[in-house]
Structures are given as C-alpha cells and as structure tokens.
Scaffold this motif. Structure first.
Motif, PDB file in Angstrom:
ATOM      1  N   ALA A 150     -14.505 -22.944   0.488  1.00  0.00           N
ATOM      2  CA  ALA A 150     -15.221 -22.176  -0.709  1.00  0.00           C
ATOM      3  C   ALA A 150     -16.352 -22.719  -1.182  1.00  0.00           C
ATOM      4  O   ALA A 150     -17.337 -21.920  -1.317  1.00  0.00           O
ATOM      5  CB  ALA A 150     -13.910 -22.132  -1.824  1.00  0.00           C
ATOM      6  N   LEU A 151     -16.521 -23.992  -1.056  1.00  0.00           N
ATOM      7  CA  LEU A 151     -17.854 -24.523  -1.524  1.00  0.00           C
ATOM      8  C   LEU A 151     -19.075 -24.198  -0.427  1.00  0.00           C
ATOM      9  O   LEU A 151     -19.816 -24.120  -0.587  1.00  0.00           O
ATOM     10  CB  LEU A 151     -17.773 -26.142  -1.767  1.00  0.00           C
ATOM     11  CG  LEU A 151     -17.046 -26.427  -2.915  1.00  0.00           C
ATOM     12  CD1 LEU A 151     -16.596 -27.978  -2.967  1.00  0.00           C
ATOM     13  CD2 LEU A 151     -17.701 -26.057  -4.153  1.00  0.00           C
ATOM     14  N   VAL A 152     -18.473 -24.315   0.876  1.00  0.00           N
ATOM     15  CA  VAL A 152     -19.322 -23.805   2.169  1.00  0.00           C
ATOM     16  C   VAL A 152     -19.871 -22.670   1.859  1.00  0.00           C
ATOM     17  O   VAL A 152     -21.064 -22.170   1.950  1.00  0.00           O
ATOM     18  CB  VAL A 152     -18.594 -24.261   3.421  1.00  0.00           C
ATOM     19  CG1 VAL A 152     -19.441 -23.636   4.496  1.00  0.00           C
ATOM     20  CG2 VAL A 152     -18.507 -25.938   3.658  1.00  0.00           C
ATOM     21  N   ARG A 153     -18.879 -21.671   1.614  1.00  0.00           N
ATOM     22  CA  ARG A 153     -19.209 -20.132   1.333  1.00  0.00           C
ATOM     23  C   ARG A 153     -20.570 -20.154   0.466  1.00  0.00           C
ATOM     24  O   ARG A 153     -21.288 -19.234   0.385  1.00  0.00           O
ATOM     25  CB  ARG A 153     -17.980 -19.384   1.090  1.00  0.00           C
ATOM     26  CG  ARG A 153     -17.369 -18.928   2.402  1.00  0.00           C
ATOM     27  CD  ARG A 153     -15.994 -18.035   1.932  1.00  0.00           C
ATOM     28  NE  ARG A 153     -15.377 -17.640   2.940  1.00  0.00           N
ATOM     29  CZ  ARG A 153     -14.219 -17.091   2.779  1.00  0.00           C
ATOM     30  NH1 ARG A 153     -14.008 -16.461   1.896  1.00  0.00           N
ATOM     31  NH2 ARG A 153     -13.483 -16.849   3.599  1.00  0.00           N
ATOM     32  N   MET A 154     -20.138 -20.795  -0.806  1.00  0.00           N
ATOM     33  CA  MET A 154     -20.992 -20.474  -1.898  1.00  0.00           C
ATOM     34  C   MET A 154     -22.307 -21.301  -1.627  1.00  0.00           C
ATOM     35  O   MET A 154     -23.465 -20.469  -1.989  1.00  0.00           O
ATOM     36  CB  MET A 154     -20.275 -21.264  -3.223  1.00  0.00           C
ATOM     37  CG  MET A 154     -19.267 -20.579  -3.773  1.00  0.00           C
ATOM     38  SD  MET A 154     -18.433 -21.625  -5.010  1.00  0.00           S
ATOM     39  CE  MET A 154     -16.822 -21.141  -5.058  1.00  0.00           C
ATOM     40  N   VAL A 155     -22.439 -22.204  -1.255  1.00  0.00           N
ATOM     41  CA  VAL A 155     -23.587 -22.764  -0.838  1.00  0.00           C
ATOM     42  C   VAL A 155     -24.428 -22.257   0.218  1.00  0.00           C
ATOM     43  O   VAL A 155     -25.584 -21.989   0.354  1.00  0.00           O
ATOM     44  CB  VAL A 155     -23.545 -24.371  -0.280  1.00  0.00           C
ATOM     45  CG1 VAL A 155     -24.602 -24.890   0.561  1.00  0.00           C
ATOM     46  CG2 VAL A 155     -22.993 -25.319  -1.199  1.00  0.00           C
ATOM     47  N   LYS A 156     -23.536 -21.541   1.258  1.00  0.00           N
ATOM     48  CA  LYS A 156     -24.284 -20.830   2.267  1.00  0.00           C
ATOM     49  C   LYS A 156     -24.902 -19.439   1.686  1.00  0.00           C
ATOM     50  O   LYS A 156     -26.014 -19.179   2.246  1.00  0.00           O
ATOM     51  CB  LYS A 156     -23.293 -20.499   3.327  1.00  0.00           C
ATOM     52  CG  LYS A 156     -23.699 -19.475   4.607  1.00  0.00           C
ATOM     53  CD  LYS A 156     -22.734 -19.350   5.724  1.00  0.00           C
ATOM     54  CE  LYS A 156     -22.895 -18.371   6.528  1.00  0.00           C
ATOM     55  NZ  LYS A 156     -24.313 -18.075   6.846  1.00  0.00           N
ATOM     56  N   GLN A 157     -24.046 -18.859   0.805  1.00  0.00           N
ATOM     57  CA  GLN A 157     -24.530 -17.647   0.232  1.00  0.00           C
ATOM     58  C   GLN A 157     -25.813 -18.040  -0.690  1.00  0.00           C
ATOM     59  O   GLN A 157     -26.854 -17.317  -0.803  1.00  0.00           O
ATOM     60  CB  GLN A 157     -23.558 -16.950  -0.601  1.00  0.00           C
ATOM     61  CG  GLN A 157     -24.201 -15.799  -1.340  1.00  0.00           C
ATOM     62  CD  GLN A 157     -23.093 -15.121  -2.360  1.00  0.00           C
ATOM     63  OE1 GLN A 157     -21.741 -15.917  -2.336  1.00  0.00           O
ATOM     64  NE2 GLN A 157     -23.087 -13.951  -2.782  1.00  0.00           N
ATOM     65  N   PHE A 158     -25.879 -19.258  -1.383  1.00  0.00           N
ATOM     66  CA  PHE A 158     -27.044 -19.619  -2.066  1.00  0.00           C
ATOM     67  C   PHE A 158     -28.245 -19.642  -1.300  1.00  0.00           C
ATOM     68  O   PHE A 158     -29.355 -19.119  -1.928  1.00  0.00           O
ATOM     69  CB  PHE A 158     -26.782 -20.864  -2.875  1.00  0.00           C
ATOM     70  CG  PHE A 158     -27.802 -21.353  -4.058  1.00  0.00           C
ATOM     71  CD1 PHE A 158     -28.123 -20.732  -5.203  1.00  0.00           C
ATOM     72  CD2 PHE A 158     -28.672 -22.311  -3.278  1.00  0.00           C
ATOM     73  CE1 PHE A 158     -29.127 -21.323  -5.900  1.00  0.00           C
ATOM     74  CE2 PHE A 158     -29.782 -22.756  -4.008  1.00  0.00           C
ATOM     75  CZ  PHE A 158     -30.000 -22.204  -5.336  1.00  0.00           C
ATOM     76  N   PHE A 159     -28.127 -20.148  -0.095  1.00  0.00           N
ATOM     77  CA  PHE A 159     -29.484 -20.594   0.579  1.00  0.00           C
ATOM     78  C   PHE A 159     -29.627 -19.750   1.440  1.00  0.00           C
ATOM     79  O   PHE A 159     -30.837 -19.551   1.793  1.00  0.00           O
ATOM     80  CB  PHE A 159     -29.210 -22.038   1.469  1.00  0.00           C
ATOM     81  CG  PHE A 159     -29.174 -23.297   0.385  1.00  0.00           C
ATOM     82  CD1 PHE A 159     -30.363 -23.610  -0.262  1.00  0.00           C
ATOM     83  CD2 PHE A 159     -28.086 -23.879   0.238  1.00  0.00           C
ATOM     84  CE1 PHE A 159     -30.386 -24.663  -1.056  1.00  0.00           C
ATOM     85  CE2 PHE A 159     -28.155 -25.144  -0.580  1.00  0.00           C
ATOM     86  CZ  PHE A 159     -29.259 -25.537  -1.254  1.00  0.00           C
ATOM     87  N   ASP A 160     -28.740 -18.674   1.948  1.00  0.00           N
ATOM     88  CA  ASP A 160     -28.933 -17.859   2.852  1.00  0.00           C
ATOM     89  C   ASP A 160     -29.473 -16.477   2.199  1.00  0.00           C
ATOM     90  O   ASP A 160     -29.982 -15.587   3.053  1.00  0.00           O
ATOM     91  CB  ASP A 160     -27.820 -17.642   3.801  1.00  0.00           C
ATOM     92  CG  ASP A 160     -27.644 -18.659   4.839  1.00  0.00           C
ATOM     93  OD1 ASP A 160     -28.467 -19.448   4.862  1.00  0.00           O
ATOM     94  OD2 ASP A 160     -26.651 -18.769   5.235  1.00  0.00           O
TER      95      ASP A 160
END
Length: 151
Positions: free
Chosen positions: A34-44
C-alpha cells in the motif's frame, strides 16, 4: 526475506493510519504494498494543478452541501406525501438500508469511527447519527447493515 528495497520507519496520525488500514483491506494488499503504491503515485503523477488541496477542499464543501440538500429533500418527502390530481396520496419513499461504508460516506466520517460509535450502544449511536446525518435521521445497526429508524 532478502530484498534490495530500502526500509523506512515512520509515525502516522491515527486518522491516516485508519485510512491506510481501510485501503489495505479494500485492495487486499500488505502495508508495504500500500505504501509503495502511494509513494509511486505521488512521485509518478505530474502536478497539473498547484492548488489541488484547495480544489479538493472546495469539492468536499460542495459535497457536504449536496448531502445536506438531499437530507432536506428526504425529510420533506417523508413529512409531506406527494399528491396527484384525483388520486390518493402516494406512500412515503423509504430510505434503503446501507452498508457501513455507505452510511459513513453519507455522514462524512470514516467507517471505523462509525463502527466505534455504534459499539457504544443504540441510544448513543442514534443521537450521534441524528447530529451527523444530512437529513437528521436516526439509524440503527443490525448485523453488518444500518437501517433508518422510522419516527
């Protein structure tokens, strides 16, 4: 388990932690995923609008206004039966039973908070609902569903 990924440690406010848990349950994923998805969405995701937070706040305000208006309409529909020329009055429209998530959305709270208040007892829960429901309705819990209380 060996991994090349970096470990992070952080502290979340209770509200964000609750939302993270709900997201994990809904998506059937681990905390790390879940955290990886959120960080990815934030930066991508390119920031097309610098005032996204202001726009979201404005939309939330508009949504609350719409929910309040719907509540008023529901209340009017229950107190004033519709009448047609030459026919008997129509039955009052009934609110449908709602799931925890649906009722939480209607009241503008998290489903965890709704469940927490419901566990405190029927009388307290109904008064709490009246205060938060757009139509000032009372609700009762039966199993996993919530039902409007006819007054």
């Amino acid at each position: 388990m060996a991994t090349e990924n970096k470990r992070i440690v952080g502290y979340l406010p209770k509200d964000y932690y609750t939302q993270l848990r709900e997201y994990m349950e809904r998506e059937h994923i681990s905390e790390s995923a879940a955290l990886v998805r959120m960080v990815k969405q934030f930066f991508d995701t390119p920031n097309a609008h610098p005032d996204v937070e202001a726009e979201v706040a404005a939309l939330k305000t508009q949504m609350q206004q719409v929910l309040s208006r719907i509540g008023v309409l529901e209340q009017l529909a229950q107190t004033r039966p519709a009448q047609r020329k030459g026919s008997a009055s129509q039955p009052h429209p009934m609110l449908q039973s709602l799931s925890r998530e649906e009722l939480a959305r209607r009241m503008g709270v998290s489903s965890e908070l709704l469940l927490d208040v419901a566990s405190k007892g029927e009388t307290e829960f109904q008064q709490w609902c009246r205060h938060r429901d757009p139509g000032k309705r009372l609700w009762r819990r039966e199993g996993e569903m919530f039902h409007p209380v006819e007054e």
